[in-house]
Design a protein around this motif. Structure first.
Motif, short mmCIF file in Angstrom:
data_model
loop_
_atom_site.label_atom_id
_atom_site.label_comp_id
_atom_site.label_asym_id
_atom_site.label_seq_id
_atom_site.Cartn_x
_atom_site.Cartn_y
_atom_site.Cartn_z
N UNK A 17 -55.47 -53.61 30.36
CA UNK A 17 -56.28 -53.53 31.58
C UNK A 17 -56.90 -52.16 31.85
N UNK A 18 -56.37 -51.10 31.22
CA UNK A 18 -56.97 -49.78 31.43
C UNK A 18 -58.13 -49.50 30.46
N UNK A 19 -58.35 -50.39 29.49
CA UNK A 19 -59.45 -50.19 28.55
C UNK A 19 -60.79 -50.45 29.24
N UNK A 20 -61.83 -49.73 28.79
CA UNK A 20 -63.17 -49.88 29.36
C UNK A 20 -64.13 -50.34 28.27
N UNK A 21 -64.84 -51.44 28.54
CA UNK A 21 -65.80 -51.99 27.59
C UNK A 21 -67.19 -52.00 28.21
N UNK A 33 -55.87 -51.00 22.82
CA UNK A 33 -54.78 -50.31 23.50
C UNK A 33 -55.18 -49.64 24.81
N UNK A 34 -54.19 -48.97 25.39
CA UNK A 34 -54.37 -48.32 26.69
C UNK A 34 -55.47 -47.27 26.65
N UNK A 35 -56.27 -47.26 27.69
CA UNK A 35 -57.28 -46.23 27.96
C UNK A 35 -58.34 -46.11 26.85
N UNK A 36 -58.51 -47.14 26.05
CA UNK A 36 -59.60 -47.12 25.07
C UNK A 36 -60.93 -47.30 25.78
N UNK A 37 -61.98 -46.74 25.20
CA UNK A 37 -63.34 -46.90 25.72
C UNK A 37 -64.23 -47.34 24.56
N UNK A 38 -64.84 -48.50 24.70
CA UNK A 38 -65.67 -49.07 23.64
C UNK A 38 -67.03 -49.41 24.22
N UNK A 39 -68.10 -48.87 23.63
CA UNK A 39 -69.43 -49.15 24.13
C UNK A 39 -70.42 -49.31 22.98
N UNK A 49 -56.71 -51.33 17.88
CA UNK A 49 -56.92 -49.93 18.22
C UNK A 49 -55.74 -49.44 19.04
N UNK A 50 -55.18 -48.28 18.66
CA UNK A 50 -54.12 -47.66 19.45
C UNK A 50 -54.68 -47.08 20.74
N UNK A 54 -61.86 -43.88 21.38
CA UNK A 54 -63.22 -43.96 21.90
C UNK A 54 -64.12 -44.42 20.76
N UNK A 55 -64.86 -45.50 21.00
CA UNK A 55 -65.74 -46.07 19.98
C UNK A 55 -67.12 -46.27 20.61
N UNK A 56 -68.14 -45.75 19.96
CA UNK A 56 -69.50 -45.91 20.47
C UNK A 56 -70.46 -46.11 19.31
N UNK A 57 -71.44 -46.98 19.52
CA UNK A 57 -72.51 -47.17 18.53
C UNK A 57 -71.92 -47.42 17.15
N UNK A 58 -71.09 -48.44 17.06
CA UNK A 58 -70.35 -48.69 15.82
C UNK A 58 -70.19 -50.17 15.55
N UNK A 59 -70.04 -50.49 14.26
CA UNK A 59 -69.72 -51.84 13.81
C UNK A 59 -68.46 -51.73 12.96
N UNK A 60 -67.39 -52.38 13.41
CA UNK A 60 -66.09 -52.29 12.74
C UNK A 60 -65.72 -53.68 12.24
N UNK A 61 -65.26 -53.76 10.99
CA UNK A 61 -64.98 -55.04 10.36
C UNK A 61 -63.67 -55.65 10.80
N UNK A 62 -63.21 -56.61 10.01
CA UNK A 62 -62.00 -57.37 10.29
C UNK A 62 -60.76 -56.69 9.70
N UNK A 63 -59.63 -56.93 10.35
CA UNK A 63 -58.33 -56.48 9.85
C UNK A 63 -58.27 -54.96 9.65
N UNK A 64 -58.96 -54.23 10.50
CA UNK A 64 -58.94 -52.77 10.42
C UNK A 64 -57.90 -52.23 11.41
#
Length: 215
Positions: A17-21, A33-39, A49-50, A54-64
């Motif tokens: 619930x603390x993650x921001x999308x 995970x906690x306090x993640x930010x994905x945009x 994700x632990x 912070x993830x921005x402007x990205x494409x991440x595959x499966x099982x990473x």
């Protein structure tokens, strides 16, 4: 009736619930995970994700697998301008009558990070804009990745450099052909014992549908 036996095999995606999308697409069986930010990003099935990523402007595959405190797509400042400061591209922060530089943000959105399937990203890694990381690669803890990483290689350091290849190249090629990450998730779980071996050649012999080249 055995509730455990009747329970679904595949867990649902869990987003703390603390993650921001923001304009983010999250696949199935993922964990954020906690306090993640994905945009402005897409996350493939079964990737996790632990905390504090912070993830921005990205494409991440499966099982990473992404450890804590990872920064993917760390944004660059406009180094060719008279000033590096953000007032040059978000002047409305300081003057409500000013307009932000839409071209600058369009360029930033387009300079995407692309991370393949079955990648392991260690604690505290930074991946800079525009980098492509191949399937099966490992980014060692603390690495700053500023250039592309080949599939099934291990990189580390600042800036990150190749440490070694995970497997002989013929094995890596066979794993790429198998592309097990595209199997239905139920199939992956049914075959979990095959993934628990370190005899990767035997794994390839079992699941690689293409014949080996003649010697």
């Amino acid at each position: 009736m055995n509730d455990q036996a009747s329970a679904p095999k595949i867990a649902e995606t869990v987003i703390h619930p603390t993650a921001r999308l923001r304009e983010a697409s999250i696949g199935r069986q993922c964990e954020i995970g906690e306090r993640c930010a994905i945009e402005y990003a897409t996350i493939g099935d079964a990737t996790y994700l632990g905390r504090d990523c912070m993830v921005a402007d990205a494409e991440i595959g499966k099982f990473t697998a992404i450890a804590a405190d990872v920064r993917i797509g760390a944004p660059n400042h406009p180094m060719g301008r008279p000033s590096l400061h953000r007032f040059t591209y978000v002047p409305e922060y300081y003057d409500p009558a000013a307009r932000r530089d839409a071209t600058f943000f369009a360029d930033r959105r387009g300079d995407r990070v692309r991370i393949g399937h079955d990648v392991w990203i260690g604690h505290g890694v930074i991946v800079l804009p525009g980098v492509t990381v191949g399937d099966g690669a490992v980014l060692a803890a603390g690495a700053v990745v500023s250039r592309d990483v080949a599939p099934y290689t291990i990189v580390g350091g600042v800036p990150a450099r190749q440490i070694r290849e995970r497997f002989p190249r013929d094995i890596a090629a066979r794993l790429a052909r198998i592309a097990w990450w595209d199997w239905p998730f139920d199939t992956v779980l049914d075959r979990v014992a095959a993934f628990q071996t370190e005899d990767v050649a035997a794994f390839c012999d079992r699941w690689d549908v293409q014949p080996l080249p003649e010697r």
